[in-house]
Enzyme design. Structure first.
Site, PDB file in Angstrom:
ATOM      1  N   SER A   1       0.878  -1.177   0.000  1.00  0.00           N
ATOM      2  CA  SER A   1       0.000   0.000   0.000  1.00  0.00           C
ATOM      3  C   SER A   1       0.908   1.216   0.000  1.00  0.00           C
ATOM      4  O   SER A   1       1.735   1.371   0.892  1.00  0.00           O
ATOM      5  CB  SER A   1      -0.885   0.003   1.244  1.00  0.00           C
ATOM      6  OG  SER A   1      -1.571   1.223   1.312  1.00  0.00           O
ATOM      7  N   ARG A   2       0.768   2.075  -1.020  1.00  0.00           N
ATOM      8  CA  ARG A   2       1.724   3.169  -1.157  1.00  0.00           C
ATOM      9  C   ARG A   2       1.358   4.389  -0.323  1.00  0.00           C
ATOM     10  O   ARG A   2       2.185   5.263  -0.131  1.00  0.00           O
ATOM     11  CB  ARG A   2       1.856   3.564  -2.633  1.00  0.00           C
ATOM     12  CG  ARG A   2       2.410   2.415  -3.455  1.00  0.00           C
ATOM     13  CD  ARG A   2       2.878   2.811  -4.831  1.00  0.00           C
ATOM     14  NE  ARG A   2       3.289   1.609  -5.554  1.00  0.00           N
ATOM     15  CZ  ARG A   2       2.564   1.005  -6.472  1.00  0.00           C
ATOM     16  NH1 ARG A   2       1.410   1.497  -6.821  1.00  0.00           N
ATOM     17  NH2 ARG A   2       2.994  -0.096  -7.053  1.00  0.00           N
ATOM     18  N   VAL A   3       0.113   4.488   0.129  1.00  0.00           N
ATOM     19  CA  VAL A   3      -0.253   5.668   0.935  1.00  0.00           C
ATOM     20  C   VAL A   3      -0.996   5.335   2.221  1.00  0.00           C
ATOM     21  O   VAL A   3      -1.089   6.155   3.111  1.00  0.00           O
ATOM     22  CB  VAL A   3      -1.123   6.669   0.121  1.00  0.00           C
ATOM     23  CG1 VAL A   3      -0.363   7.311  -0.985  1.00  0.00           C
ATOM     24  CG2 VAL A   3      -2.382   6.010  -0.394  1.00  0.00           C
TER      25      VAL A   3
END
Length: 502
Positions: free
Chosen positions: A362-364
């Site tokens: 999950s990048r954010v």
């Protein structure tokens, strides 16, 4: 009635007579087949404009060529024949939106298909809209709790994020999405589930399950069934997004699930090939990347000046034999802010959700995680990564040192704890409690095969006898010394009761 009276009435009608002129732009069907019509005579039609065919059937102008236009027919195209008249409406394809859509099953044109009566709305949103710009957006800072321990702890999703769910067929992709919807009860989130080319029987089961859990109170289902024309599958995700934008503009948070975008790309490929657009890689048209990017970029977290609403997207992509490097999977991976990768091998081993923690990211989302979850999740990812590495070595040698053996044992318990049944999402505070017990060694003396039973009994105990600790975690959203002390006491008390009971 006298003759004079009739003459008088006629004179009045002649005096009051007004001529009304109405211009209509009309074209003619040149050829029709497979849900697509070639039309001539509509020289000033717009792209994506709605066209009216006979019998109240509408179409959408897609190809604007020199001597003719290519239109996609929305509905039964069997009654349309060569030489039929086509009218230009002057309107871009729009769908009705409104609060009365909640709790209903609709088709991609906004018409009710659940047998509960017609949906009347005076507000329309265009299905295609330019995504919010940089200035209107805000960084993701609030979580979307899916209720699935493995996801909320290690691959968290935030409001306004686009998190891809990817995996082969029958690996539990839809199950994760439906659990996420069920878990939004009381979270002030409106859910839209877009079913693209899905079997009607599968959707009927999903609707029944959502009704049973009370989730249809805040959910709309947009259905383009497997028996519907390809045009419906093409339009469906944009319709779902337009409905979500209506609520986002009102400052609400929306969760939209696109199940699945592989079928969406297939439908677009079918329409494009019939329209004789040049095929590219895997026979998809050249703009298939734009097909998905213009849809998913509409998911955003708006800042306070623009209402503060959000659309969170959970697109689903089906892979063939785990090939994530195929055309559509790589496209959508590059558009989204992370992916939840589900693996067939794990699914068949009984590890469900079949989450590959190494390939999922999950990048954010971690920016939107609560402090309590962050504290217990940090250790969890590390434990699992070390376990995966050591497990491979452990198969070859039996004489392991104490430290390695301890890490392997902890890893086995972690895998068991992260297993979760379908339609059984868990609240954040309950997740924190069990993960704290796991990562701090309270489960190290419980036999691996008894872990699931131990967890179920622990959740019953904490929900009934120690509700105040859960309330404290839910309110403070962080593990202060006071909360930790109370939580550890509850865990120790339960262990005493559990051991005496066994």
């Amino acid at each position: 009635m006298s003759k004079d009276y009739i003459i008088e009435q006629l004179k009045k009608q002649i005096e009051n007579f007004e001529t009304k002129t109405q211009t209509e732009k009309v074209g003619t069907v040149l050829e029709v087949g497979d849900g697509v019509a070639k039309v001539s005579g509509l020289s000033d039609v717009m792209a994506s404009e709605m066209l009216e065919f006979p019998n109240g059937i509408y179409g959408v102008a897609l190809n604007l060529e020199e001597g003719q236009i290519g239109a996609m027919i929305l509905g039964a195209f069997e009654g349309i024949k060569e030489g039929d008249q086509v009218k230009s409406t002057g309107k871009i394809l729009s769908i009705p939106v409104g609060e009365n859509m909640i709790g209903r099953v609709i088709n991609p044109l906004g018409q009710a298909i659940d047998g509960k009566g017609e949906i009347v709305s005076d507000k329309f949103y265009p299905i295609e809209k330019i995504a919010p710009g940089v200035i209107t957006r805000q960084s993701v800072n609030q979580p979307v709790q899916t209720g699935i321990k493995a996801i909320d702890a290690m691959i968290p999703v935030g409001r306004g994020q686009r998190e891809l769910i990817i995996g082969d067929r029958q690996t539990g992709k839809t199950a994760i999405a439906i659990d996420a919807i069920i878990n939004q009860k009381g979270q002030d989130m409106i859910c839209i589930y877009v079913a693209i080319g899905q079997k009607e029987s599968k959707i009927a089961r999903i609707v029944a399950e959502l009704e049973k859990k009370g989730a249809m109170e805040y959910t709309t289902i947009v259905l383009a069934g497997a028996s519907d024309p390809a045009a419906f599958s093409f339009v469906a995700p944009y319709s779902g997004c337009a409905l979500g934008e209506y609520f986002m503009d009102k400052g609400k948070d929306v969760l939209v699930i696109y199940d699945d975008l592989s079928k969406h790309a297939w439908a677009y490929r079918q329409i494009s090939l019939i329209l004789k657009r040049p095929p590219g890689r895997e026979a998809y048209p050249g703009d298939v990347f734009y097909l998905h990017s213009r849809l998913l970029e509409r998911s955003a977290k708006l800042n306070k000046d623009f209402g503060g609403g959000s659309i969170t997207a959970l697109p689903i992509i089906e892979t063939q034999a785990g090939d994530v490097s195929a055309y559509i999977p790589t496209n959508v991976i590059s558009i989204t802010d992370g992916q939840i990768y589900l693996e067939s091998d794990l699914f068949y081993k009984g590890i469900r959700p079949a989450l590959n923690v190494g390939l999922s990211v999950s990048r954010v989302g971690s920016a939107a995680q609560t402090k309590a979850m962050k504290k217990v999740a940090g250790k969890l990812r590390l434990d699992l990564a070390q376990f995966r590495e050591l497990e491979a070595f452990a198969q070859f040698g039996s004489d392991l040192d104490e430290n390695t053996r301890r890490q392997i044992e902890r890893g086995r318990r972690t895998v068991e704890i992260l297993k979760q049944d379908q339609y059984a999402p868990m609240l954040m505070e309950n997740q924190v409690a069990i993960l704290y017990a796991l990562t701090n060694g309270f489960l190290d003396d419980v036999a691996v095969e008894k872990i699931r039973t131990w967890e179920a009994d622990f959740q019953k105990y904490i929900n009934s006898s120690a509700k105040e600790v859960l309330t404290l975690i839910a309110e403070k959203k962080e593990l202060t010394e006071d909360v930790v002390a109370k939580l550890e006491k509850v865990i120790k008390d339960f262990k005493e009761v559990y051991q005496n009971g066994v």
